[in-house]
Structure formats: C-alpha cells, structure tokens
Design an enzyme around this catalytic site. Structure first.
Site, mmCIF file in Angstrom:
data_model
loop_
_atom_site.group_PDB
_atom_site.id
_atom_site.type_symbol
_atom_site.label_atom_id
_atom_site.label_comp_id
_atom_site.label_asym_id
_atom_site.label_seq_id
_atom_site.Cartn_x
_atom_site.Cartn_y
_atom_site.Cartn_z
ATOM 1 N N ARG A 129 -6.701 -116.341 30.279
ATOM 2 C CA ARG A 129 -6.214 -115.431 29.243
ATOM 3 C C ARG A 129 -4.694 -115.303 29.320
ATOM 4 O O ARG A 129 -4.121 -115.253 30.395
ATOM 5 C CB ARG A 129 -6.857 -114.044 29.428
ATOM 6 C CG ARG A 129 -8.178 -113.935 28.703
ATOM 7 C CD ARG A 129 -8.949 -112.675 29.013
ATOM 8 N NE ARG A 129 -8.177 -111.431 28.991
ATOM 9 C CZ ARG A 129 -8.727 -110.229 29.166
ATOM 10 N NH1 ARG A 129 -10.041 -110.111 29.373
ATOM 11 N NH2 ARG A 129 -7.980 -109.141 29.149
ATOM 12 N N LYS B 47 -15.657 -104.967 34.274
ATOM 13 C CA LYS B 47 -16.375 -104.342 33.147
ATOM 14 C C LYS B 47 -17.120 -105.401 32.337
ATOM 15 O O LYS B 47 -18.303 -105.254 32.046
ATOM 16 C CB LYS B 47 -15.396 -103.583 32.230
ATOM 17 C CG LYS B 47 -14.641 -102.460 32.931
ATOM 18 C CD LYS B 47 -13.720 -101.719 31.981
ATOM 19 C CE LYS B 47 -12.606 -102.552 31.362
ATOM 20 N NZ LYS B 47 -11.604 -103.087 32.321
ATOM 21 N N ARG C 86 -9.965 -95.922 25.551
ATOM 22 C CA ARG C 86 -8.946 -96.234 26.536
ATOM 23 C C ARG C 86 -7.812 -95.228 26.508
ATOM 24 O O ARG C 86 -6.836 -95.380 27.247
ATOM 25 C CB ARG C 86 -8.367 -97.576 26.154
ATOM 26 C CG ARG C 86 -8.449 -98.615 27.201
ATOM 27 C CD ARG C 86 -7.913 -99.830 26.499
ATOM 28 N NE ARG C 86 -7.596 -100.877 27.373
ATOM 29 C CZ ARG C 86 -8.426 -101.892 27.618
ATOM 30 N NH1 ARG C 86 -9.620 -101.931 27.114
ATOM 31 N NH2 ARG C 86 -8.010 -102.850 28.398
ATOM 32 N N ARG D 176 -0.317 -103.908 32.552
ATOM 33 C CA ARG D 176 -1.638 -103.395 32.187
ATOM 34 C C ARG D 176 -2.099 -102.335 33.183
ATOM 35 O O ARG D 176 -2.736 -101.348 32.804
ATOM 36 C CB ARG D 176 -2.649 -104.542 32.111
ATOM 37 C CG ARG D 176 -2.440 -105.413 30.860
ATOM 38 C CD ARG D 176 -3.068 -106.769 30.995
ATOM 39 N NE ARG D 176 -4.508 -106.727 31.138
ATOM 40 C CZ ARG D 176 -5.224 -107.716 31.675
ATOM 41 N NH1 ARG D 176 -4.633 -108.810 32.125
ATOM 42 N NH2 ARG D 176 -6.527 -107.601 31.750
ATOM 43 N N ARG E 58 -9.121 -115.396 37.232
ATOM 44 C CA ARG E 58 -10.158 -115.362 36.194
ATOM 45 C C ARG E 58 -10.038 -116.567 35.251
ATOM 46 O O ARG E 58 -8.958 -116.979 34.881
ATOM 47 C CB ARG E 58 -10.028 -114.086 35.361
ATOM 48 C CG ARG E 58 -10.969 -114.123 34.150
ATOM 49 C CD ARG E 58 -11.155 -112.779 33.515
ATOM 50 N NE ARG E 58 -9.904 -112.165 33.112
ATOM 51 C CZ ARG E 58 -9.813 -110.907 32.683
ATOM 52 N NH1 ARG E 58 -10.903 -110.155 32.643
ATOM 53 N NH2 ARG E 58 -8.662 -110.412 32.341
HETATM 54 P P1 AP5 Z 1 -13.903 -108.995 34.324
HETATM 55 O O1 AP5 Z 1 -15.354 -108.693 34.248
HETATM 56 O O2 AP5 Z 1 -13.314 -109.963 33.343
HETATM 57 O O3 AP5 Z 1 -13.068 -107.623 34.374
HETATM 58 P P2 AP5 Z 1 -12.742 -106.566 33.229
HETATM 59 O O4 AP5 Z 1 -12.852 -105.207 33.829
HETATM 60 O O5 AP5 Z 1 -13.538 -106.851 31.999
HETATM 61 O O6 AP5 Z 1 -11.201 -106.897 33.026
HETATM 62 P P3 AP5 Z 1 -10.378 -107.090 31.683
HETATM 63 O O7 AP5 Z 1 -9.058 -107.729 32.076
HETATM 64 O O8 AP5 Z 1 -11.189 -107.780 30.629
HETATM 65 O O9 AP5 Z 1 -10.119 -105.643 31.278
HETATM 66 P P4 AP5 Z 1 -9.028 -105.131 30.401
HETATM 67 O O10 AP5 Z 1 -9.485 -103.746 30.249
HETATM 68 O O11 AP5 Z 1 -7.655 -105.304 30.889
HETATM 69 O O12 AP5 Z 1 -9.048 -106.129 29.132
HETATM 70 P P5 AP5 Z 1 -9.741 -106.068 27.718
HETATM 71 O O13 AP5 Z 1 -10.236 -107.420 27.382
HETATM 72 O O14 AP5 Z 1 -10.662 -104.909 27.619
HETATM 73 O O15 AP5 Z 1 -13.621 -109.532 35.825
HETATM 74 C C1 AP5 Z 1 -12.311 -109.930 36.221
HETATM 75 C C2 AP5 Z 1 -12.413 -111.142 37.164
HETATM 76 O O16 AP5 Z 1 -13.029 -110.716 38.384
HETATM 77 C C3 AP5 Z 1 -13.285 -112.288 36.635
HETATM 78 O O17 AP5 Z 1 -12.690 -113.510 36.987
HETATM 79 C C4 AP5 Z 1 -14.626 -112.104 37.357
HETATM 80 O O18 AP5 Z 1 -15.290 -113.341 37.560
HETATM 81 C C5 AP5 Z 1 -14.181 -111.503 38.678
HETATM 82 N N1 AP5 Z 1 -15.162 -110.587 39.256
HETATM 83 C C6 AP5 Z 1 -15.962 -109.702 38.574
HETATM 84 N N2 AP5 Z 1 -16.737 -109.014 39.443
HETATM 85 C C7 AP5 Z 1 -16.381 -109.465 40.686
HETATM 86 C C8 AP5 Z 1 -16.820 -109.146 42.012
HETATM 87 N N3 AP5 Z 1 -17.768 -108.217 42.217
HETATM 88 N N4 AP5 Z 1 -16.248 -109.783 43.041
HETATM 89 C C9 AP5 Z 1 -15.285 -110.724 42.833
HETATM 90 N N5 AP5 Z 1 -14.833 -111.078 41.617
HETATM 91 C C10 AP5 Z 1 -15.378 -110.452 40.559
HETATM 92 O O19 AP5 Z 1 -8.492 -105.747 26.783
HETATM 93 C C11 AP5 Z 1 -7.452 -106.696 26.598
HETATM 94 C C12 AP5 Z 1 -6.366 -106.089 25.742
HETATM 95 O O20 AP5 Z 1 -6.891 -105.753 24.440
HETATM 96 C C13 AP5 Z 1 -5.760 -104.770 26.245
HETATM 97 O O21 AP5 Z 1 -4.752 -104.984 27.207
HETATM 98 C C14 AP5 Z 1 -5.238 -104.160 24.955
HETATM 99 O O22 AP5 Z 1 -4.028 -104.760 24.562
HETATM 100 C C15 AP5 Z 1 -6.328 -104.540 23.953
HETATM 101 N N6 AP5 Z 1 -7.391 -103.514 23.883
HETATM 102 C C16 AP5 Z 1 -8.702 -103.651 24.219
HETATM 103 N N7 AP5 Z 1 -9.367 -102.488 24.047
HETATM 104 C C17 AP5 Z 1 -8.449 -101.590 23.585
HETATM 105 C C18 AP5 Z 1 -8.510 -100.214 23.247
HETATM 106 N N8 AP5 Z 1 -9.661 -99.517 23.366
HETATM 107 N N9 AP5 Z 1 -7.380 -99.608 22.819
HETATM 108 C C19 AP5 Z 1 -6.235 -100.300 22.692
HETATM 109 N N10 AP5 Z 1 -6.099 -101.596 23.019
HETATM 110 C C20 AP5 Z 1 -7.186 -102.236 23.468
HETATM 111 MG MG MG Z 2 -13.115 -107.506 30.071
#
Ligand code: AP5
Ligand code: MG
Length: 217
Positions: free
Chosen positions: A160, A13, A88, A171, A127
C-alpha cells in the site's frame, strides 16, 4: 450483530474482520477498502480520498459519513454488520449512532484490538495485499509460498502507498489524536470490549469470538 472494530493502523482489523464477519454471518464494511477501490477505479471520491490517504491523514468526516450512510442502507446490512476503520473520529461516532438509530437499531459492541506501536510498525512495514482477492499477507508473519504471489488466488501482491515509514508515523499520530478518544466515547456507553491483539492470527480470532460471546455471537 452490529459491531465496530477499533485499533491503530496495523492492529489487524482487516485481518480479523474477515474471520469475525464470517463467524457472525454479517457483511464486513471497511472504509479503507472502499476508498482504495475508488482510488483504483479513478472515481471523483477516489481522487479526493487519495490526497488525504497518501499523506496519512483522514478523509473529511462529511465525505466519509455520507459514504457509510449509503453503504449501511444496502439490504445486506439490514440485520447486522461489522465496521472496520469507521468511525475514526468522535463526530463520525456520533453520526453512526444516529444512522443506526434511524434504522431502528443500536450498536451492540465495539471491539478494541490492543497492540503497541513497535508491533504495528513491524506489521505495516511488511504488509502485502493481493490485488485480486484483497487478502492481507505479511512478508514475515504470514508469508505466501511464492514471494509476490497470493496463495489464495494466484493474484499479484502489492504494498500500500500509505505503508511507507513517514506515512506510518503520521497515521499513528492521527490515530492518537483523532481516533483514540473513541475508547472513552464507547467506554462511557458501556459498549467497549478490549482484547490483546498480539500472538497468532488464530489465537486473536478465538479471543475476539470469546469476547463477543456474551453479546450473543
Ligand atoms: P491489517 O489486518 O492489514 O491491519 P489493519 O488494522 O487493518 O491496518 P490498516 O493499515 O488497514 O488500518 P488503517 O486503519 O490505517 O487503514 P485503513 O485501510 O482503515 O494487518 C497489518 C499487517 O499485520 C498485515 O500484513 C497482516 O498480515 C499482519 N498481521 C495481522 N495480524 C497479525 C498478527 N497477529 N501477528 C503478526 N502479523 C499480523 O484506512 C486507510 C486510510 O483511508 C486512512 O489512513 C484514511 O486516510 C482513510 N480512511 C479510512 N477510513 C476512514 C475514516 N473512517 N475516516 C477518515 N478517513 C478514513
Ligand atoms: Mg485494514
């Protein structure tokens, strides 16, 4: 365009949000990034959010919804935005519909990045994020020339805290329980478009932009 990205942790994402938001000329709003910025600044919001994030759980809906409401009230989001990581939960989605309706608008489309669990575990385990410019890298799939140093800005890369194997598992469980129901929620509104999120980053960006074309992107 008012767009939401959904998909499991590690679906890409954040990686895709960067390119899609630039293509659409809208701000990218990532709740995970906002929480992490608050954690690193040690704000009260950051202190509260960190407890949930480190355990792989979700920050309570009320806190998250208020934060997003404030962010969407900023001038740059008036004509469009891309949300990454919000909503979410179904209550967050209901709240978002209300916030956007109060702006006299509606969401246009929800783009689902479809990828299986084995692939997301591989992606999260390798990552690395840049401390300075926040660019997302991967030790194997998108490696920097010099390990630990961002190609973009020379900043330091870090892993992270929530990318540890036990936290990744939690997660994924939380995603299946609390977030996956959004697929049905937005499907019922006729707003859901799913794309295959495997392959190269560039191919997925092209697929995403193609899928959004019929919505006027
Ligand atoms: P990346 O682009 O970083 O993936 P992502 O989908 O953004 O994954 P996240 O871990 O950031 O999502 P998340 O939803 O768990 O965390 P968030 O920060 O939102 O890509 C991942 C890896 O893959 C990278 O190394 C990249 O280089 C690689 N990659 C990408 N595309 C690729 C491809 N095509 N091929 C190969 N490799 C590839 O949330 C973190 C925390 O915050 C949550 O757990 C929660 O505690 C809190 N939080 C955030 N939003 C909310 C909410 N709305 N409600 C409640 N709590 C929340
Ligand atoms: Mg992300």
């Amino acid at each position: 365009m008012r767009l939401v990205l959904v998909g499991p942790p590690g679906a890409g994402k954040g990686t895709q949000a960067e390119f899609i938001a630039a293509h659409l000329s809208v701000p990218k709003i990532s709740t995970g990034d906002i929480f992490r910025a608050n954690v690193s600044q040690g704000t009260p919001l950051g202190v509260e959010a960190k407890r949930y994030m480190d355990a792989g759980g979700l920050v309570p809906d009320e806190v998250t919804i208020n934060m997003v409401r404030d962010r969407l009230a900023e001038a740059d989001a008036a004509d469009g935005f891309l949300l990454d990581g919000f909503p979410r939960t179904v209550p967050q989605a209901v709240a978002l519909d209300k916030i956007v309706a109060d702006m006299g608008a509606a969401l246009d489309v929800v783009l689902e990045l479809v990828v299986d669990n084995d692939e997301v575990v591989r992606r999260l385990a390798g990552r690395r994020n840049c401390r300075s410019c926040k660019k997302i890298w991967h030790v194997e799939f998108d490696a920097t020339v010099k390990p630990g140093v961002c190609d973009n800005c020379g900043g330091e890369l870090y892993q992270r805290d929530d990318d540890k194997p036990e936290t990744i598992e939690e997660r994924l469980r939380v995603y299946a329980r609390d977030t996956a129901p959004l697929v049905d929620f937005y499907g019922a509104q006729g707003k859901l478009v799913g794309i295959d999120a495997t392959g190269t980053v560039e191919d997925i960006t092209i697929r995403a932009i193609d899928a959004l074309r019929s919505y006027g992107s």
